[in-house]
Design a protein around this motif. Sequence first.
Motif, PDB file in Angstrom:
ATOM      1  N   ALA A  68      13.152   7.088 -13.852  1.00  0.00           N
ATOM      2  CA  ALA A  68      13.894   5.733 -13.213  1.00  0.00           C
ATOM      3  C   ALA A  68      15.212   5.675 -13.684  1.00  0.00           C
ATOM      4  N   GLY A  69      15.669   6.028 -14.912  1.00  0.00           N
ATOM      5  CA  GLY A  69      16.975   6.316 -15.298  1.00  0.00           C
ATOM      6  C   GLY A  69      17.700   6.958 -14.411  1.00  0.00           C
ATOM      7  N   SER A  70      17.214   8.447 -13.856  1.00  0.00           N
ATOM      8  CA  SER A  70      17.984   9.211 -13.006  1.00  0.00           C
ATOM      9  C   SER A  70      18.459   8.551 -11.715  1.00  0.00           C
ATOM     10  N   LEU A  71      17.368   7.868 -11.137  1.00  0.00           N
ATOM     11  CA  LEU A  71      17.430   7.129 -10.041  1.00  0.00           C
ATOM     12  C   LEU A  71      18.677   5.859 -10.164  1.00  0.00           C
ATOM     13  N   THR A  72      18.825   5.429 -11.329  1.00  0.00           N
ATOM     14  CA  THR A  72      19.663   4.324 -11.480  1.00  0.00           C
ATOM     15  C   THR A  72      21.081   5.186 -11.344  1.00  0.00           C
ATOM     16  N   GLU A  73      21.206   6.292 -11.932  1.00  0.00           N
ATOM     17  CA  GLU A  73      22.633   7.066 -11.833  1.00  0.00           C
ATOM     18  C   GLU A  73      22.781   7.343 -10.163  1.00  0.00           C
ATOM     19  N   LEU A  74      21.761   7.976  -9.625  1.00  0.00           N
ATOM     20  CA  LEU A  74      21.972   8.172  -8.144  1.00  0.00           C
ATOM     21  C   LEU A  74      22.377   6.849  -7.247  1.00  0.00           C
ATOM     22  N   ALA A  75      21.761   5.750  -7.504  1.00  0.00           N
ATOM     23  CA  ALA A  75      22.250   4.812  -6.713  1.00  0.00           C
ATOM     24  C   ALA A  75      23.371   4.137  -7.200  1.00  0.00           C
ATOM     25  N   GLY A  76      23.979   4.307  -8.386  1.00  0.00           N
ATOM     26  CA  GLY A  76      25.045   3.804  -8.872  1.00  0.00           C
ATOM     27  C   GLY A  76      24.870   2.160  -8.884  1.00  0.00           C
ATOM     28  N   LEU A  77      23.593   1.799  -9.397  1.00  0.00           N
ATOM     29  CA  LEU A  77      23.219   0.459  -9.449  1.00  0.00           C
ATOM     30  C   LEU A  77      22.960   0.043 -11.125  1.00  0.00           C
ATOM     31  N   SER A  78      22.685  -1.169 -11.136  1.00  0.00           N
ATOM     32  CA  SER A  78      22.189  -1.417 -12.491  1.00  0.00           C
ATOM     33  C   SER A  78      20.543  -1.188 -12.650  1.00  0.00           C
ATOM     34  N   ALA A  79      20.138  -0.821 -13.872  1.00  0.00           N
ATOM     35  CA  ALA A  79      18.692  -0.600 -13.986  1.00  0.00           C
ATOM     36  C   ALA A  79      17.890  -1.868 -13.261  1.00  0.00           C
ATOM     37  N   PRO A  80      18.105  -3.060 -13.411  1.00  0.00           N
ATOM     38  CA  PRO A  80      17.363  -4.289 -12.701  1.00  0.00           C
ATOM     39  C   PRO A  80      17.305  -4.001 -11.248  1.00  0.00           C
ATOM     40  N   ALA A  81      18.585  -3.853 -10.834  1.00  0.00           N
ATOM     41  CA  ALA A  81      18.694  -3.445  -9.363  1.00  0.00           C
ATOM     42  C   ALA A  81      17.827  -2.473  -8.632  1.00  0.00           C
ATOM     43  N   VAL A  82      17.895  -1.482  -9.556  1.00  0.00           N
ATOM     44  CA  VAL A  82      17.015  -0.146  -8.834  1.00  0.00           C
ATOM     45  C   VAL A  82      15.667  -0.446  -9.024  1.00  0.00           C
ATOM     46  N   SER A  83      15.262  -1.139 -10.460  1.00  0.00           N
ATOM     47  CA  SER A  83      13.829  -1.686 -10.543  1.00  0.00           C
ATOM     48  C   SER A  83      13.263  -2.539  -9.237  1.00  0.00           C
ATOM     49  N   ARG A  84      14.034  -3.419  -8.868  1.00  0.00           N
ATOM     50  CA  ARG A  84      13.973  -4.266  -7.588  1.00  0.00           C
ATOM     51  C   ARG A  84      13.696  -3.178  -6.479  1.00  0.00           C
ATOM     52  N   HIS A  85      14.367  -2.344  -6.076  1.00  0.00           N
ATOM     53  CA  HIS A  85      14.285  -1.445  -5.030  1.00  0.00           C
ATOM     54  C   HIS A  85      12.977  -0.590  -5.060  1.00  0.00           C
ATOM     55  N   LEU A  86      12.616  -0.191  -6.367  1.00  0.00           N
ATOM     56  CA  LEU A  86      11.615   0.572  -6.726  1.00  0.00           C
ATOM     57  C   LEU A  86      10.159  -0.232  -6.278  1.00  0.00           C
ATOM     58  N   LYS A  87      10.284  -1.430  -6.699  1.00  0.00           N
ATOM     59  CA  LYS A  87       9.002  -2.428  -6.525  1.00  0.00           C
ATOM     60  C   LYS A  87       8.930  -2.287  -5.257  1.00  0.00           C
ATOM     61  N   VAL A  88       9.756  -2.638  -4.230  1.00  0.00           N
ATOM     62  CA  VAL A  88       9.752  -2.523  -2.714  1.00  0.00           C
ATOM     63  C   VAL A  88       9.149  -1.160  -2.365  1.00  0.00           C
ATOM     64  N   LEU A  89       9.457  -0.362  -2.854  1.00  0.00           N
ATOM     65  CA  LEU A  89       9.143   1.012  -2.293  1.00  0.00           C
ATOM     66  C   LEU A  89       7.521   1.383  -2.689  1.00  0.00           C
ATOM     67  N   ARG A  90       7.286   0.764  -3.988  1.00  0.00           N
ATOM     68  CA  ARG A  90       5.916   0.921  -4.387  1.00  0.00           C
ATOM     69  C   ARG A  90       4.969  -0.024  -3.353  1.00  0.00           C
ATOM     70  N   GLU A  91       5.600  -1.168  -3.156  1.00  0.00           N
ATOM     71  CA  GLU A  91       4.725  -2.111  -2.329  1.00  0.00           C
ATOM     72  C   GLU A  91       4.518  -1.750  -0.954  1.00  0.00           C
ATOM     73  N   ALA A  92       5.383  -1.135  -0.465  1.00  0.00           N
ATOM     74  CA  ALA A  92       5.314  -0.463   0.950  1.00  0.00           C
ATOM     75  C   ALA A  92       4.372   0.727   0.569  1.00  0.00           C
ATOM     76  N   ASN A  93       3.927   1.389  -0.446  1.00  0.00           N
ATOM     77  CA  ASN A  93       3.056   2.478  -0.732  1.00  0.00           C
ATOM     78  C   ASN A  93       3.945   3.846  -0.435  1.00  0.00           C
ATOM     79  N   LEU A  94       5.270   3.573  -0.387  1.00  0.00           N
ATOM     80  CA  LEU A  94       6.129   4.993  -0.142  1.00  0.00           C
ATOM     81  C   LEU A  94       6.429   5.674  -1.534  1.00  0.00           C
ATOM     82  N   VAL A  95       6.311   5.068  -2.899  1.00  0.00           N
ATOM     83  CA  VAL A  95       6.546   5.901  -3.830  1.00  0.00           C
ATOM     84  C   VAL A  95       5.303   5.291  -4.740  1.00  0.00           C
ATOM     85  N   SER A  96       5.048   6.236  -5.571  1.00  0.00           N
ATOM     86  CA  SER A  96       4.020   6.069  -6.921  1.00  0.00           C
ATOM     87  C   SER A  96       4.679   5.964  -8.232  1.00  0.00           C
ATOM     88  N   GLN A  97       4.173   5.447  -9.112  1.00  0.00           N
ATOM     89  CA  GLN A  97       4.919   5.245 -10.459  1.00  0.00           C
ATOM     90  C   GLN A  97       3.850   5.804 -11.443  1.00  0.00           C
TER      91      GLN A  97
END
Length: 111
Positions: free
Chosen positions: A31-60
């Motif tokens: 997750a930390g590398s995705l925070t760097e990629l997006a240039g967002l805070s960790a909580p913001a990236v976490s919210r985006h990842l939650k949407v992606l998980r709920e859409a079954n696009l990514v696995s954790q």
Amino acid sequence: MTDLNRIFAALADETRFKVVEHLMAQGEQPAGSLTELAGLSAPAVSRHLKVLREANLVSQRVEGTHRYYSVRSEALRSISDWTLEHRAFWAGSLDRLDTLLALDPDGKDTA
């Protein structure tokens, strides 16, 4: 909402699209590398990842206190299948249009 609708809705966001493209290119990432990629805070990236998980696009995958994310191939396959179905529709539509354009105004074949 169908799975495909959720997938497209999730990918409609530029940041989530960028995250999925990055995961496709680089494979599983913490997750930390995705925070760097997006240039967002960790909580913001976490919210985006939650949407992606709920859409079954990514696995954790959890390993200790670290979370690793990867793209689910099944989601990509459903997008590909949908695209191919619609490609066949448009190819057929264009073939029918070619046939119609080959007719003169009286409905006779000009070829």
